[in-house]
Structure formats: C-alpha cells, structure tokens
Scaffold this motif. Structure first.
Motif, short mmCIF file in Angstrom:
data_model
loop_
_atom_site.label_atom_id
_atom_site.label_comp_id
_atom_site.label_asym_id
_atom_site.label_seq_id
_atom_site.Cartn_x
_atom_site.Cartn_y
_atom_site.Cartn_z
N GLY A 160 13.75 -35.39 10.35
CA GLY A 160 14.73 -34.31 10.47
C GLY A 160 14.79 -33.45 9.23
N GLU A 161 14.66 -34.09 8.10
CA GLU A 161 14.71 -33.34 6.84
C GLU A 161 13.50 -32.41 6.73
OE1 GLU A 161 17.08 -33.24 4.59
OE2 GLU A 161 18.31 -34.68 5.72
N ILE A 163 11.79 -31.11 9.24
CA ILE A 163 11.96 -30.02 10.20
C ILE A 163 12.90 -28.96 9.63
CG2 ILE A 163 12.88 -29.43 12.47
CD1 ILE A 163 11.86 -32.15 13.44
N SER A 164 13.99 -29.39 9.02
CA SER A 164 14.92 -28.43 8.41
C SER A 164 14.26 -27.66 7.29
CB SER A 164 16.14 -29.18 7.88
OG SER A 164 16.81 -29.83 8.93
N VAL A 167 11.93 -24.95 8.61
CA VAL A 167 12.68 -23.80 9.11
C VAL A 167 13.26 -22.99 7.95
CG1 VAL A 167 14.68 -23.08 10.47
CG2 VAL A 167 13.21 -24.93 11.29
N SER A 168 13.92 -23.69 7.03
CA SER A 168 14.60 -22.98 5.94
C SER A 168 13.60 -22.26 5.02
CB SER A 168 15.45 -23.96 5.12
OG SER A 168 14.62 -24.97 4.56
N LYS A 564 17.92 -22.46 14.33
CA LYS A 564 16.56 -22.45 13.78
C LYS A 564 15.89 -23.81 13.99
CE LYS A 564 17.37 -18.96 10.20
NZ LYS A 564 17.50 -18.72 8.75
N GLU A 565 16.67 -24.89 13.73
CA GLU A 565 16.10 -26.23 13.91
C GLU A 565 15.78 -26.49 15.37
OE1 GLU A 565 18.11 -29.19 11.71
OE2 GLU A 565 17.22 -30.86 12.82
N MET A 568 12.64 -24.73 16.20
CA MET A 568 11.47 -25.45 15.70
C MET A 568 11.12 -26.62 16.60
SD MET A 568 9.21 -25.47 13.40
CE MET A 568 7.84 -26.59 13.28
N LEU A 569 12.16 -27.34 17.06
CA LEU A 569 11.92 -28.49 17.95
C LEU A 569 11.29 -28.04 19.27
CD1 LEU A 569 15.16 -30.56 17.32
CD2 LEU A 569 12.83 -31.22 16.72
N ARG A 593 21.75 -32.52 10.92
CA ARG A 593 22.24 -31.20 10.56
C ARG A 593 22.72 -30.39 11.77
NH1 ARG A 593 20.47 -29.19 5.54
NH2 ARG A 593 19.28 -30.71 4.35
N LEU A 594 22.74 -31.01 12.94
CA LEU A 594 23.11 -30.25 14.14
C LEU A 594 24.60 -30.41 14.44
CD1 LEU A 594 20.10 -31.17 16.47
CD2 LEU A 594 20.40 -29.12 15.05
#
Length: 668
Positions: A160-161, A163-164, A167-168, A564-565, A568-569, A593-594
């Motif tokens: 998850g980190e 993926i964030s 995106v960021s 954004k996340e 990406m998913l 983060r969701l």
C-alpha cells in the motif's frame, strides 16, 4: 498458480515447526486475511514466498553465493540458532497449477543446514506427491523461471505504501512502462531489440574497420598496378637492349667479315701478334738482365781468373805457415823431453841432444814450402776469395753467349711482327674498320651491363609485387567476411523493424485495452459516478489522461489522495486482466490511506474481481468491525499474527482477525 499451504520452520519470527498457513480459497471466498501489528511477522511470510519459489534469484543472485547466504542467515530464527539448532530451518510451499489442461499439485521444500558456521541450502520438489529427481528438479526450476519470472511474481505483491508513493510521485507512466513489458511479455522483444542493437553497434564498428580495409585494398590495388606497369616497362627495355645487342653483334660480325675479306687482320689475329711481341720483349729483357748481371759482377774476375787462382793459392800457403809458426812458438823442448820420457818409460832416458833432434824434426815435418807472407788475410777474407774462386771456376760462359745470340734472333722476329702491325694499322680503311668494331663491341658490353641492372631491378620489383599480392589477398578475405556479415546485418535490420512494429502495435492495443478496462472499474469503484468517462494512455510516453462526460480533460490534481490510489489500483487490475495472467494477488497494508467509503467499495467491488486468490496483510487500524463483516463474506480463512516476546516467537491464531471475530462470536 494457486497457493495451498505455507509452513515455516524456524524462519524469521516463527520458531519451531507448527507455523502453518492454509491459503486455500473458493470461488466465492477468494480472500485470505492475515492481520498483524507491525513486527508480528507479515513481511517474513511475503519474503518466504519469494525465497521458496526462486531461491537466490529472489535477491537478484544468479547462483547461490556468500552474499545470498548472508541474507539467509538474517532470515533464520535467532532463538533456534542460539539453541544450536543446525538443520531444522525450512520453508514448505504447496500449490496447484494447471499445465496442458491438467491440474498438478506441487510441494516445494527449501531448507538450510549450518555446519562449521557455514550455511548450505537444499531444495526438493514433489509433483503429484512424487519426489522429482535432481535433473527433474533442475528442469522444474528452469520452467518455473520461464513461466513465472521473479519480476512477474514481484508485480503480484502490492505494498500500500508503494502504491501511494507511485501516485503521489506521479510515476504511473513509469510503472505502466516497466510492469507492462513484463505482463504483456514485451520484455522478450525489448531484450531481443537490445541484442539486435548491440549487434548493430558491433557491425558499425566492423563497418568502420571494413572501410579502412577497403581503403587499404584500393591502395594495394593501385600499388600493384603501378608495380606491374613498372615491371612491364623494364621488361620492354630489356627487349630493346637485347635487340640492340643482337644488332651490334650482327654488325660486328659483318665488319669482321669485311676486314678479313680485304686482307686486314682480325682483331683476334692482331691481338695474337701483340701478345707474341710482348712475349718476345719479356724474353729479351730476361736475357739482357742475365748478361748485364754477368758483365757487371763476374766478367772482371773471369778475365783475371789466373790471378784470382794465384791469390787463392797464396792465401792457402799463408794459412799453412801461420799454423807452422804457431806450433814452433808454442812447443817447448822441456815439455817435449818430459813427454818422450813418459812414452819410453824409466828404462830409456832421452838426453838433451836427442830431444833437440826430435823437436827440429817435427818442425821440419810441418814446415810449408812457402814461407813468404804477403796478404795476412782474415778468415772472412779467405772465405770470400774461396767462394769467388769456386764460382769463377764453375762458371759456364756459353750460357751467356747463347742468351746474347737468342736476343739477336728475338729482336729480328719482333721487328718483323711490328712491321706487320704497322703496315696493317697504317691502312686507313682497316683502321676505321677496327675502330668501328671496337666501338660496337663496347656498346654491346654497355647494353649487356644495362640489361643485367634492369633484370636485377625487375627481380626486386617482382618480390615486392608478390608481397603486395599476398597482403591484398588477406585484406580481400576480411572484406569477403564483411560482405557475408552484411546479409546478417540486413536480416537484423528487418528483424528489428518487425520487432519494433510488433511491440508498438502490442503496446497500442494493450494500453487501449487497459484504458477501457480501467474506465469500467472506475465506474464501479469511484464514489463520483460519471466523473471519469474516458481514459487515454499515450502509446509512447505512457502518460495517462482523464476525460469527463463532455470529453474535457480532467486534471489529476483535482483527484483526492484516495481517488488517486483507487485509480492506480484500477489500472493495476486492468493490466492483469488484459495480460491474462492468473496469479494470486498479495496486498500488504492496502487500505491504510483510504477513507471508509473507498475501503467499502474496495472490499465489495475490487477485491472480489482480483482473481481466485487474494492474500491481504493488514494492520489493526485498517479494517473496522463494520468493514470486517463485509470482507468476511469473501474471506475463506483469516489469521491473526501476534508476537510473544516471552517466547521470542510469532504466534499464529487461526480463524480470528484480531479481536473482531471473537467479539462478533461473543455478541452472536
């Protein structure tokens, strides 16, 4: 691939042999939920999955080596090591796979043994409950790496980190490009094009070398042609000289014939007369020197040979008298008397008168007739007179008379021969003829010398020509090899174009399919319906653009972090769906983060679409009781991982997700 079971024996935080996970799922329940706080052992499970499948390649090493074993040492359970356990470190993975439309069960066992502080690894494979041989195991590993490369498996592990971060940091194009090459098997074409480009570079270098060789070949050709032309010129000169020599010889032959016909002396005959004159003069000179020597040295003594004989006799007489005079002065009468008494003995005594008589008698016996001394010559003088007298007495005067007479005859012959030469040479026609013969003879000799010089130069030029021809043949062989490689280069160019065209088409088709699949997922997942109606992915830059219902581009800055996340998913899931790969998804702290709506949407609509098997690693803050009841409907099994500090070991709690299940059971 469908993972069935995972067992860890003294691996990471998992001490002992009872660390087993059942990862089997069903069609309606595709989720395995593993909850655990930080440090509980979630990462160990992920790392164990990679290592049991790929061994040293999981860390990027081609073979097992010391750096790999250093990493393995950090993975082994510290408590077991401290208890001097040496051969009970093991990861076991059971999974099923469909091959050629048949389902097979595999069991992989990768274990380590410590001996003398060194770690060694062993690997065993069972297929359909049958152990594979060493060769079959090696073939299995090669096939596994081909069918599911380690990089592809890494794409199934979603942090998850990470993926964030993608995106960021706006690295979606980069992710699309790198993961797409693997998922769509385009990395094979990329590697092929890389090899082809390497060959092109090598060919370009070879081409540069070939250009030098072509230039060298042309230069050698010019030098060879020039050498051949020079040799031809020299050979033509030789022919000219040879013809000139033949002409001169013919002319000389004709001149000699004319000279002989008209009574002239041939050069050979004239040379014979000259030689004879020279012999005569030499003989006359020898005779004259002998006569001259006789006249100047012996002739006076020969004329006075009688006086020389008298001197010789006088010197001999004086020598005898000198001997008599020496004895007369040296012999004493008293010593003679003593000698006689000794000879006669004591019976006969010699008196003084008898001694005087013997003394005088002896002197009379040796007294020479000549007693007059004139010369009183020394020994050397007497020897000189003796030799001269002997030479004069033995002298043959007739020899000198004969030489004198011979000279007179030779002089007459020489005069006749000289007269013959002068008569012949004084004739102007003959003289001119002779001069012409002599001149032509010299010219012929000069032509011969020039021919020898030219032939020597032709030999040197021919050797140089032969060396140049050999050098040219070697260069020609290299150029011939280069022309052969030209065909390979043409094929490489064609193959490269075909590969690039195919890869571009594949990219275009796959990215369009990914964009369409992503839009469909967004319609399902996003809270804002009809917000994004079209997505375009640039085929070259991989830039992703969003468009609304009015076909207006939407700035990605307008999306929230959660959106954004989620975007990406959906892109990731779309790529896997388009690729056709059916692999287990592994999500690590995916929902941290969701917000609640996105979590719910993710659980209800995203996770069920992620294939037959999803392993979800979560912390206690990601899923609430309400969300758990939603995900529980699609969860086949759940585990809670806890770390027991007193036992220095992770504890696996089956069928419980933190305290939620138990609380739910108590409430029910």
């Amino acid at each position: 691939m469908h993972i069935q079971k995972l067992a860890l024996r003294n691996i990471g935080a998992y001490y002992g042999e009872l660390n087993k996970f059942d990862f089997r799922t069903t069609a309606n329940r595709n989720v395995i939920l593993l909850g655990g706080k930080n440090g509980a052992g979630k990462t160990t499970i992920l790392e164990s999955l990679r290592i049991v499948l790929f061994g040293s390649m999981a860390y990027g090493f081609v073979t097992e080596n010391e750096p790999y074993y250093r990493k393995i040492r950090t993975l082994l359970n510290r408590k077991a090591i401290n208890e001097n356990v040496t051969d009970a470190f093991q990861i076991t993975l059971d999974y099923s796979s469909t091959e050629d439309f048949e389902l097979h069960e595999y069991s992989l066992v990768r274990s380590w043994r410590i001996k003398n502080d060194r770690i060694r690894e062993s690997f065993a494979v069972k297929r359909d409950n049958q152990f594979l041989s060493a060769q079959q195991t090696s073939d299995f590993q090669s096939r596994l790496r081909e069918e599911m490369p380690p990089k592809l498996f890494e794409l199934c592990l979603f942090d998850g980190e990470d993926i964030s971060r993608i995106v960021s940091e706006e690295k979606i194009p980069e992710y699309l490009k790198e993961s797409g090459k693997i998922l769509f098997n385009l990395d094979l074409f990329v590697n092929l094009e890389k090899d082809l480009n390497t060959y092109r570079i090598q060919y370009a270098q070879q081409n540069a070398s070939a250009a030098e060789e072509v230039a060298q070949y042309e230069k050698l050709e010019m030098e060879i042609d020039q050498l051949k032309a020079t040799i031809d010129e020299k050979q033509q000169l030789t022919v000219l000289h040879e013809e000139e020599i033949n002409n001169l010889n013919d002319a000389i032959k004709q001149d000699k014939k004319d000279f002989e016909i008209h009574g002239g002396l041939l050069q050979e005959k004239r040379q014979e007369i000259v030689s004879r004159i020279n012999v005569i003069e030499n003989n006359r000179k020898t005779n004259s020197e002998h006569v001259r020597h006789f006249v100047s040295s012996l002739l006076p003594f020969f004329i006075a040979r009688k006086q020389l004989r008298q001197v010789y006799d006088q010197l001999n007489g004086e020598k005898q008298y000198e001997s008599y005079d020496y004895v007369a002065n040296s012999l004493v009468e008293e010593k003679l008397a003593s000698l006689l008494n000794n000879v006669l003995g004591p019976s006969k005594e010699v008196d003084e008168r008898e001694v005087t008589s013997v003394f005088e008698g002896l002197l009379n016996l040796i007294k020479p007739d000549q007693t007059k001394l004139i010369h009183r010559a020394s020994f050397e003088q007497r020897s000189e007179i003796h030799n001269l007298n002997k030479q004069i007495q033995a002298l043959n005067v007739s020899e000198y008379v004969s030489r004198f007479d011979e000279n007179a005859i030779l002089l007459k012959e020489s005069q006749e021969l000289r007269t013959q030469l002068e008569t012949n040479d004084q004739a102007s026609e003959f003289k001119e003829l002779l001069e012409r013969i002599e001149q032509k003879t010299k010219q012929a000799e000069q032509h011969n010398m020039m021919m020898e010089q030219i032939e020597f130069e032709i030999q040197a030029l021919s050797e140089s020509l032969h060396a140049k021809i050999l050098q040219k043949e070697k260069v020609e062989d290299k150029i011939r090899e280069y022309h052969k490689s030209e065909k390979s280069y043409e094929m490489t160019e064609k193959l490269l174009k075909v590969s690039q065209r195919f890869r571009e088409r594949q990219w275009r088709k796959k990215l369009d399919d990914v964009a369409n699949e992503t839009v469909r997922m967004i319609d399902v997942l996003f809270r804002k319906k009809d917000f994004i109606k079209r997505i375009h992915i640039d085929h070259t830059t991989f830039e992703l653009k969003l468009y609304n219902l009015m076909n207006q581009e939407i700035s990605k800055e307008r999306l929230s972090a959660g959106e954004k996340e989620m975007l990406m998913l959906t892109v990731i899931l779309a790529m896997f769906r388009v690729s056709g790969w059916k692999l287990p998804f592994v999500f690590d702290t995916l929902m941290g983060r969701l917000d609640q709506d996105h979590k719910k949407s993710l659980i209800q609509h995203f996770i069920p679409r992620c294939g037959e098997q999803v392993l979800m690693f979560t912390t206690d803050s990601e899923i609430t009781s309400e969300q758990f009841h939603v995900i529980e409907e699609i969860t086949a099994r759940c585990y809670t991982l806890e770390y027991d500090a007193s036992q220095e070991s992770a504890v696996i709690v089956k069928n419980r997700y933190f305290d939620i299940v138990r609380e739910a059971g108590q409430n029910s």
